[in-house]
Each structure stands twice: as structure tokens, then as C-alpha cells.
Design a protein around this motif. Structure first.
Motif, mmCIF file in Angstrom:
data_model
loop_
_atom_site.group_PDB
_atom_site.id
_atom_site.type_symbol
_atom_site.label_atom_id
_atom_site.label_comp_id
_atom_site.label_asym_id
_atom_site.label_seq_id
_atom_site.Cartn_x
_atom_site.Cartn_y
_atom_site.Cartn_z
ATOM 1 N N VAL A 34 0.807 -1.227 0.000
ATOM 2 C CA VAL A 34 0.000 0.000 0.000
ATOM 3 C C VAL A 34 0.839 1.275 0.000
ATOM 4 N N TYR A 35 2.148 1.157 -0.012
ATOM 5 C CA TYR A 35 2.987 2.348 0.070
ATOM 6 C C TYR A 35 2.829 3.230 -1.165
ATOM 7 N N SER A 36 2.758 4.538 -0.942
ATOM 8 C CA SER A 36 2.655 5.520 -2.015
ATOM 9 C C SER A 36 3.647 6.649 -1.752
ATOM 10 N N SER A 37 4.539 6.887 -2.691
ATOM 11 C CA SER A 37 5.521 7.963 -2.513
ATOM 12 C C SER A 37 4.848 9.329 -2.445
ATOM 13 N N SER A 38 3.651 9.426 -3.027
ATOM 14 C CA SER A 38 2.916 10.689 -3.022
ATOM 15 C C SER A 38 1.827 10.730 -1.944
ATOM 16 N N LYS A 39 1.827 9.752 -1.055
ATOM 17 C CA LYS A 39 0.819 9.652 0.006
ATOM 18 C C LYS A 39 -0.602 9.652 -0.556
ATOM 19 N N GLY A 42 -5.703 5.150 -0.613
ATOM 20 C CA GLY A 42 -6.294 4.074 -1.400
ATOM 21 C C GLY A 42 -5.303 3.270 -2.211
ATOM 22 N N THR A 43 -4.036 3.685 -2.219
ATOM 23 C CA THR A 43 -3.027 2.948 -2.975
ATOM 24 C C THR A 43 -2.964 1.494 -2.505
ATOM 25 N N GLY A 44 -3.042 0.580 -3.455
ATOM 26 C CA GLY A 44 -2.873 -0.834 -3.140
ATOM 27 C C GLY A 44 -4.043 -1.491 -2.444
ATOM 28 N N LEU A 45 -5.175 -0.817 -2.335
ATOM 29 C CA LEU A 45 -6.332 -1.395 -1.656
ATOM 30 C C LEU A 45 -7.394 -1.805 -2.664
ATOM 31 N N PRO A 46 -7.926 -3.010 -2.612
ATOM 32 C CA PRO A 46 -7.557 -4.015 -1.617
ATOM 33 C C PRO A 46 -6.261 -4.746 -1.939
ATOM 34 N N GLN A 132 2.321 4.527 6.139
ATOM 35 C CA GLN A 132 2.401 4.192 7.567
ATOM 36 C C GLN A 132 3.854 4.353 8.035
ATOM 37 N N PRO A 133 4.040 4.794 9.293
ATOM 38 C CA PRO A 133 3.041 5.051 10.329
ATOM 39 C C PRO A 133 2.509 6.477 10.390
#
Length: 390
Positions: A34-39, A42-46, A132-133
């Protein structure tokens, strides 16, 4: 006959002195993808199970139980996958995702006979795990209109407990590493979850976190973002089943982050105030994250920490950080960014040399696994069902 008598004598002696009932490893991978460099929320969900995230490799669980004789696995997952943001935190689950998770827990507890900590790896936050976190709204924060409520957190735990109340080998880990929030809110969330779990008819062990990433070294400290001190608030936690312990993390590097290869922090020294607090308040604890690198200096620090837990009855179990199916050559802790492998059996470093399973687990941690652990009975602060895995 003589051999059997000697085994029984050793078992009885161990039962008389044992305080570590559970020992094993954290399984990290269910929170991946779910990591997103741009924060970007919803990235990677589900996400795609088996590609973006995965809970365990069954073959690795086999190695740890059958060869290493450990009886505990802490299995990470994301609240946002279990309870999609579209429907919110609560009792409405993504049943497909829950099925994948339930399969992993069933393999650990039913097929292999070990215990499993259910680990919502969310830092007491919900709705955006993209970095996260630091991302996500604090659960129960009434000043944030996007935050899930304490009542919703309780609904989630009530539903998960209802589904697993008959599996005596689960342990309810309420949330991973709360931080930078009012400790009174952590108490409220912890208490609401405990009440909901017991109302669902589940009597298994609960482990509750404190503030400051639930660090043992900071348990009695009050500072910005970690106020009041966990020790000033969490003694008010109650459990009608009297089966709740505290979930503690304690790394051995300079800043307690687990990010550095060099060990420099004395576990016994830093845990002493927490241990005294546990004793005076009649609480128990489990250290569910600790670790070290394959440097020669870390071996002594790891041994010192494990021996300290074994010698102080306030501590009932531990899991080292971390194994998991998706780490590859990466190191989950203690590597200063180096790719030295993980605690996953068979892991290798980027240069093809043995990974942390060989150089840290087998060399440094395996000798510290108690020969007598709990292998039967409901998970409990009091242990029970102690047996020697043959």
C-alpha cells in the motif's frame, strides 16, 4: 523407560520455573502493498493476494514449528483490507480477504498446533495506510471528521472475536504501535475493544498496546506525543476475564527504531522501569517486536534481553521481528538499508549469502527458545498446557 523418566523430570522442573509460555516470530507481509511515494490514499487497496500482500508461507511455518519448536506467530494484516474504507471500520468485513486471513490463522493454530497473535498493523489509525506510520486518521479522534470512532473500533473487535471465539489458540493483539496521540485515547480504545471481545464470548488472551510505539523503554516517560506516560494511564485498564497483558516493543539500536545494524541499548536497563510498573500493578507483558542484525555485537544484546524476560515473571512471551513471505533479500529490521535477508527460513542476502534466518535466528535466537512452551489450552496470561515439543 529411563529416557522417559528423565524427560518427565525435566518437564516438571521447567514447569516450576517457566515464565515464557509463548515464543516465536512475527509474520510480516499482510500489511504490504500500500505504500505511495505521493501519500495517495487508497493505494494498493484491496490489492491482489499473493502478489501485493500475503500472510504466511506454510512451508516456513512448518520449519519454525517442526524444526525450531516455536509455538507463536504474530500475523500482520491491515484494517483497511479487512474493513474497506467504503463501508468503514466496523463489523462489515471483506469476506474474501477475511477468508485468506482465516486460512493462515487456521494453518498455524489447527494444522500446526501453535498460537497466533492477530495483529492489525495500523498504528491506531485507519483510512489511509499509504505511508504508515504517518498517514491515516487516529481512531477515536473526535476532532477529525474523517476518523473512525472508538465505537467502530469496538465493533470491529467484537466481530472478529465472534468469528474466532472457539479457537483457543488465538491471541487478540489490539493494534500495532500507537504513537503521537493522547494516551487517554489509547486507554479508551483498548478498553472498548476488550469489552467488545468479552461481550462476544471470547475468553482468549488479549494484548493491549501503549503509546510511544508501545516501547518498553518509554513506558514511564511523558513527552510531546507520548503524554500522559503509558504508566500513568494504562493501569486503569480492566478485563472481566482477567486475561489481558501489555504488548511491548523493544529494539536494541541507538534510537530504539530497529532500523540500525549496531546494537547499543541494554534491554534489561531500559525495561527496568516498565518491569517495576508491571509488578506493582499486577500486569504481564509480551514483547512482540525485538531484533538485531548479524553483527557480532548484537548477539550479546539479544541474549541479554531474552534472558531478562525469562528471569522476570512479568514477561510471558515474545516474537522476533520478522519473517514473512514477501521480504525477499530485504531486511525487516536492523540493517541500515542493507539487503541482508529476513528471518524467513531460506532467506538470502542480496549477494546470495545466508540471510538473517541463518545468521540471526539460528545463530543467536534459536538457542534462547525455551524447551518447554504452551502447546495446549486457551491462550492465557497464566500459561498452562506446558509441554516439551519432541
Amino acid at each position: 523407560m529411563l529416557f522417559k523418566s528423565l524427560v518427565m523430570a525435566a518437564l516438571l522442573a521447567a514447569q516450576a520455573t517457566a515464565t515464557i509460555y509463548y515464543a516465536g516470530v512475527a509474520e510480516s507481509g499482510g500489511e504490504f502493498g500500500v505504500y505511495s511515494s505521493s501519500k495517495t490514499p487508497g493505494t494498493g487497496l484491496p490489492g491482489t493476494f499473493g502478489v501485493d500482500y500475503k500472510f504466511i508461507n506454510e512451508s516456513a511455518i512448518d520449519v519454525y514449528v517442526d524444526q525450531n519448536k516455536v509455538n507463536l506467530f504474530r500475523v500482520a494484516f491491515l484494517l483497511e483490507r479487512m474493513c474497506p474504507v467504503a463501508t468503514g471500520l466496523g463489523a462489515t468485513f471483506n469476506e474474501t480477504h477475511y477468508g485468506f486471513f482465516a486460512d493462515a490463522i487456521d494453518y498455524i493454530t489447527t494444522t500446526k498446533g501453535a498460537y497466533a497473535i492477530l495483529d492489525p498493523h495500523n498504528y491506531m489509525r485507519y483510512n489511509d495506510p499509504s505511508q504508515q506510520p504517518s498517514t491515516g486518521s487516529i481512531i477515536g479522534d473526535t476532532t477529525d471528521s474523517t476518523a473512525a470512532t472508538t465505537a467502530q473500533f469496538a465493533e470491529f473487535w467484537g466481530e472478529l472475536a465472534r468469528r474466532l471465539k472457539d479457537n483457543e489458540k488465538v491471541i487478540f493483539g489490539l493494534n500495532n504501535e500507537p504513537h503521537d496521540m493522547d494516551t487517554n485515547l489509547i486507554l479508551a480504545n483498548d478498553q472498548a475493544a476488550i469489552n467488545a471481545i468479552r461481550a462476544a464470548g471470547a475468553n482468549q488472551l488479549i494484548i493491549a498496546p501503549g503509546n510511544g510505539y508501545t516501547g518498553g523503554h518509554s513506558w514511564t516517560q511523558d513527552y510531546a506525543g507520548n503524554s500522559p506516560a503509558s504508566s500513568a494511564v494504562l493501569g486503569n485498564l480492566t478485563d472481566p476475564a482477567n486475561n489481558t497483558a501489555f504488548d511491548i516493543h523493544e529494539y536494541l539500536d541507538s534510537d530504539f527504531s530497529g532500523g540500525h545494524a549496531n546494537c547499543s541499548q541494554s534491554g534489561p536497563t531500559n525495561l527496568a522501569p516498565l518491569t517495576a510498573w508491571l509488578k506493582s500493578n499486577s500486569f504481564k507483558a509480551m514483547i512482540t517486536e525485538f531484533g538485531g542484525s548479524n553483527s557480532t555485537g548484537c548477539a550479546g544484546y539479544i541474549t541479554e534481553l531474552a534472558n531478562y524476560m525469562a528471569q522476570n515473571e512479568e514477561y510471558i512471551g515474545w516474537t522476533a521481528w520478522a519473517a514473512g513471505p514477501l521480504w525477499g533479500t530485504n531486511s525487516p529490521c536492523c540493517g541500515d538499508g542493507n539487503a541482508w535477508g529476513s528471518l524467513e527460513p531460506g532467506s538470502v542476502a542480496a549477494d546470495g549469502s545466508p540471510g538473517f534466518y541463518t545468521t540471526v535466528w539460528e545463530r543467536d535466537i534459536q538457542p534462547l527458545v525455551p524447551r518447554v512452551l504452551q502447546w495446549s489450552g486457551v491462550s492465557s496470561v497464566q500459561g498452562g498446557g506446558l509441554t516439551m515439543k519432541m
